[in-house]
Design a protein around this motif. Structure first.
Motif, PDB file in Angstrom:
ATOM      1  N   GLU A 144       0.825  -1.199   0.000  1.00 59.30           N
ATOM      2  CA  GLU A 144       0.000   0.000   0.000  1.00 59.30           C
ATOM      3  C   GLU A 144       0.863   1.254   0.000  1.00 59.30           C
ATOM      4  N   ALA A 145       1.957   1.257   0.771  1.00 60.45           N
ATOM      5  CA  ALA A 145       2.856   2.409   0.811  1.00 60.45           C
ATOM      6  C   ALA A 145       3.512   2.637  -0.545  1.00 60.45           C
ATOM      7  N   VAL A 146       3.955   1.561  -1.182  1.00 64.36           N
ATOM      8  CA  VAL A 146       4.581   1.677  -2.500  1.00 64.36           C
ATOM      9  C   VAL A 146       3.581   2.206  -3.519  1.00 64.36           C
ATOM     10  N   ALA A 147       2.359   1.675  -3.502  1.00 64.68           N
ATOM     11  CA  ALA A 147       1.336   2.124  -4.446  1.00 64.68           C
ATOM     12  C   ALA A 147       1.024   3.601  -4.260  1.00 64.68           C
ATOM     13  N   ARG A 148       0.957   4.054  -3.012  1.00 59.81           N
ATOM     14  CA  ARG A 148       0.670   5.466  -2.756  1.00 59.81           C
ATOM     15  C   ARG A 148       1.818   6.347  -3.236  1.00 59.81           C
ATOM     16  N   THR A 149       3.050   5.897  -3.036  1.00 63.77           N
ATOM     17  CA  THR A 149       4.201   6.652  -3.518  1.00 63.77           C
ATOM     18  C   THR A 149       4.139   6.824  -5.031  1.00 63.77           C
ATOM     19  N   VAL A 150       3.823   5.749  -5.732  1.00 60.51           N
ATOM     20  CA  VAL A 150       3.722   5.802  -7.190  1.00 60.51           C
ATOM     21  C   VAL A 150       2.598   6.739  -7.623  1.00 60.51           C
ATOM     22  N   ARG A 151       1.458   6.705  -6.916  1.00 62.65           N
ATOM     23  CA  ARG A 151       0.342   7.597  -7.260  1.00 62.65           C
ATOM     24  C   ARG A 151       0.731   9.067  -7.076  1.00 62.65           C
ATOM     25  N   LEU A 152       1.634   9.344  -6.152  1.00 64.82           N
ATOM     26  CA  LEU A 152       2.095  10.722  -5.932  1.00 64.82           C
ATOM     27  C   LEU A 152       3.097  11.179  -6.985  1.00 64.82           C
TER      28      LEU A 152
END
Length: 250
Positions: free
Chosen positions: A91-99
């Motif tokens: 989830e943290a990695v996915a959020r980083t990519v979305r940013l």
């Protein structure tokens, strides 16, 4: 050697739920019941003035170890810096990519892109605690950085803290899995471990009630791989770290 149980503790349940929601409550619970609040709201916000004191000191390419929801990686990429975040939480990695940042789901103790070539590495938000063994973590960080590379670490504001404990990640719904090792270091303790590992102390400062230390590496890695690895630009690999790694997180 990667610490057993750490990836599983951060990669599911309370931590992922908090990152997805952008808020806590979230804690590290010691086995004696003591709770350490985790500042999820700050982690999920934009880089704040204290963070900017760190980002201004970064040199060249930057590896953010335990990047969480990605505020620092995103801020660096916005400024045109080459940066990569790693975290064991999907989830943290996915959020980083979305940013707009670049991130991989990976433990710092696994093989990483560009080993031995990173100019700066970050250990923010308590991440000097990873693995519960500062000696092992400092040795690993030296292998990731180029010779003379910069490591910026955040320390506990209480200067006399030098603690290795077993903890759970917990929220209002309870804990998940087995306890795992964690460390908490004030600045004097961090400098002692760093000196023992051969790092050169370059500076220390405080901002926004938080404390930071800059260290300079004196070692050279023999396991470097090209820094422009395709892993840095593939969000698909961020979700599937086994593509270019001999060991994927569990």
């Amino acid at each position: 050697m990667r610490p057993v149980g750490v990836e599983r503790a951060w990669a599911a349940g309370p931590y992922d739920r908090a990152v997805r929601a952008g808020r806590g409550p979230l804690f590290l619970r010691r086995t004696d019941g003591w709770l350490l609040p985790l500042d999820v709201e700050r982690w999920c916000a934009d880089a704040d003035p204290a963070d900017l004191t760190v980002l201004r000191r970064c040199e060249g390419s930057v590896l953010d170890v335990g990047c969480g929801p990605g505020r620092l990686v995103a801020a660096l990429c916005t400024r045109g810096r080459r940066a990569l975040g790693i975290d064991v939480s999907e989830e943290a990695v996915a959020r980083t990519v979305r940013l707009g940042g670049r991130a991989l789901r990976r433990s710092v103790f696994e093989r990483l892109p560009g080993e031995g070539t990173w100019d700066t590495a970050l250990l923010m938000d308590g991440n000097v605690g990873i693995g519960g063994d500062p000696d092992a973590l400092f040795a690993r960080m030296a292998l990731l950085l180029t010779s003379g590379g910069l490591l910026i670490a955040e320390t506990v504001p209480q200067r006399d803290v030098d603690e290795r404990v077993l903890v759970h990640v917990t929220d209002a719904h309870g804990t998940v899995g087995s306890p795992f090792p964690w460390a908490r270091l004030g600045t004097p303790a961090l400098l002692r471990y760093a000196d023992r590992a051969g790092w050169l102390a370059e500076g220390q400062w405080s901002a926004g009630g938080r404390c930071f230390v800059a260290l300079r590496s004196r070692s050279t890695s023999s396991s470097a791989e090209p820094p422009n690895s395709a892993a840095l630009t593939s969000s698909q690999r961020a979700r599937n770290p086994s593509v270019d790694s001999p060991a994927a997180p569990s």
